[in-house]
Design an enzyme around this catalytic site. Structure first.
Site, PDB file in Angstrom:
ATOM      1  N   LEU A 243      82.406  61.032 106.446  1.00 44.28           N
ATOM      2  CA  LEU A 243      83.345  59.946 106.721  1.00 44.28           C
ATOM      3  C   LEU A 243      84.812  60.374 106.645  1.00 44.28           C
ATOM      4  CD1 LEU A 243      81.541  57.017 104.870  1.00 44.28           C
ATOM      5  CD2 LEU A 243      81.978  57.186 107.327  1.00 44.28           C
ATOM      6  N   HIS A 244      85.189  61.150 105.613  1.00 47.95           N
ATOM      7  CA  HIS A 244      86.586  61.593 105.445  1.00 47.95           C
ATOM      8  C   HIS A 244      87.548  60.406 105.562  1.00 47.95           C
ATOM      9  CE1 HIS A 244      85.214  65.744 105.511  1.00 47.95           C
ATOM     10  NE2 HIS A 244      84.562  65.506 106.628  1.00 47.95           N
ATOM     11  N   LEU A 245      87.260  59.352 104.810  1.00 50.12           N
ATOM     12  CA  LEU A 245      87.991  58.094 104.957  1.00 50.12           C
ATOM     13  C   LEU A 245      89.456  58.182 104.550  1.00 50.12           C
ATOM     14  CD1 LEU A 245      85.428  55.376 103.809  1.00 50.12           C
ATOM     15  CD2 LEU A 245      86.001  56.112 106.123  1.00 50.12           C
TER      16      LEU A 245
END
Length: 372
Positions: free
Chosen positions: A94-96
């Site tokens: 995701l690497h939000l």
């Protein structure tokens, strides 16, 4: 449980969430798996392979998302946001901390999102990020060598040199999985390699691992500036799980580099460590030149070697996918603390501190959000 495996739609993303063997394991455990048509073709897995493994092949993208859990590789793109629904379990990278719009969509739709990259073992290692860090690290040295060629915009340097000609200088910032694997390939290519890291113990481990064949240097602003400006290739490989990457290399440092030198920002999916990597590039158009330096900022590097990447990722993620499917997410989180650290959003709440801090959002711990 009904599980969906969509086809990845990010530019040149040829990996797939599960291989046929992974699908077979879930089906044998009593679950229903829907695989989107041609989801695995980029990794040379055909629909018939999934069908033989027990999957149902579906042509409609909406149908493959209308399930209890979706297993992907990369973060959903905007065209996929309408498929989000309350209670959907999304298991993927995701690497939000670098994706505010996606974070808000997950919150608004009350999705239960579990990020591969924030699953963390007691020793602080990241078991679901590690295989792709290995791939990206190894690729970074290969890609850097390619873009140092004059025809690709570089200064025309051969990393290994030849007798009577100096080797190319490679500086790697970050001595974790990605940085270590970048060093292995750079050394194999014959380069003069330096690794900078903030952890003296890790530098000692790297010195032992490489038998003194790499220079191990404490990472601080002065040392970063010194080594960056004299390098032909700089690889950024710094990770803070769940949080934005620190901007360690300033624009002034980049301006001091030689024309035609190359930087590879492995951390670009978390915002990047170079001030001048101000945009994410793609495999179709991987580089741009700024201040005379070739910038490579592709966020899905392992997508270029999908067969290797998919198999390596499947080996790591399948045990956790089985745990989520067999036990349900609540029991899975209760019984496996590393997996619970992967929870980034839960039914309208941000449950990862790094993500909450990145966007100044309210943070709730996993225990508080789930009332465990």
């Amino acid at each position: 449980m009904k599980i969906g495996i969509p086809r990845e739609i990010k530019n040149n993303e040829n990996r797939v969430g599960l291989s046929p063997s992974g699908v077979h394991a879930l089906v044998e455990s009593g679950h229903t798996v829907l695989v989107e048509t041609n989801a695995g073709s980029g990794s040379f897995f055909e629909d018939v392979d999934y069908k033989e493994a027990g999957a149902e092949i579906v042509a409609e993208q909406a149908k493959v998302w209308d399930v209890d859990m979706v297993i992907k590789v990369k973060e959903p793109l905007e065209s996929e946001y309408p498929y989000f629904k309350e209670g959907l379990v999304l298991f993927t990278y995701l690497h939000l901390a670098n994706e505010e719009k996606l974070t808000q969509a997950l919150i608004d739709r009350k999705v239960i999102s579990i990020a591969y990259e924030t699953v963390q073992l007691p020793d602080r290692s990241s078991p679901l990020l590690s295989p792709m860090s290995e791939v990206a690290g190894r690729m970074s040295a290969q890609v850097g060598a390619e873009f140092l060629q004059k025809l690709n915009g570089g200064m025309g340097i051969l990393l290994g040199g030849v007798p009577g000609v100096p080797k190319g200088k490679v500086t790697i910032i970050g001595g974790g999985q990605a940085g270590t694997n970048a060093a292995k390939i750079a050394l194999g290519l014959g380069a003069d390699v330096t690794i900078l890291d903030v952890n003296p113990k890790r530098l000692q481990q790297l010195d032992d691992l490489f038998g003194g064949r790499v220079h191990t240097i404490m990472s601080n602003p002065l040392n970063i500036e010194l080594y960056v400006k004299q390098s032909d290739l700089v690889i950024g490989a710094v990770l803070i799980p769940g949080a934005k990457a620190p901007r360690l290399v300033t624009e002034d440092m980049i301006k001091q580099m030689k024309n035609g030198s190359v930087i590879i920002d492995i951390a670009i999916d978390q915002g990047g460590i170079f001030e001048t990597t101000d945009k994410i590039t793609t495999h179709d158009d991987p580089t741009y030149i700024k201040h005379g330096v070739v910038h490579y900022a592709v966020a899905n590097m392992p997508g270029a070697v999908p067969r290797t990447s998919t198999l390596a990722l499947n080996n790591a993620t399948l045990p956790y996918a089985l745990m989520l499917a067999n036990k349900g997410y609540r029991e899975a989180f209760k019984s496996n603390q590393p997996l619970s650290l992967g929870l980034n959003t839960y039914k309208g709440h941000v449950t990862n501190k790094g993500v909450a801090e990145a966007f100044e959002m309210e943070y709730k711990s996993v225990e508080e959000a789930l009332q465990l």
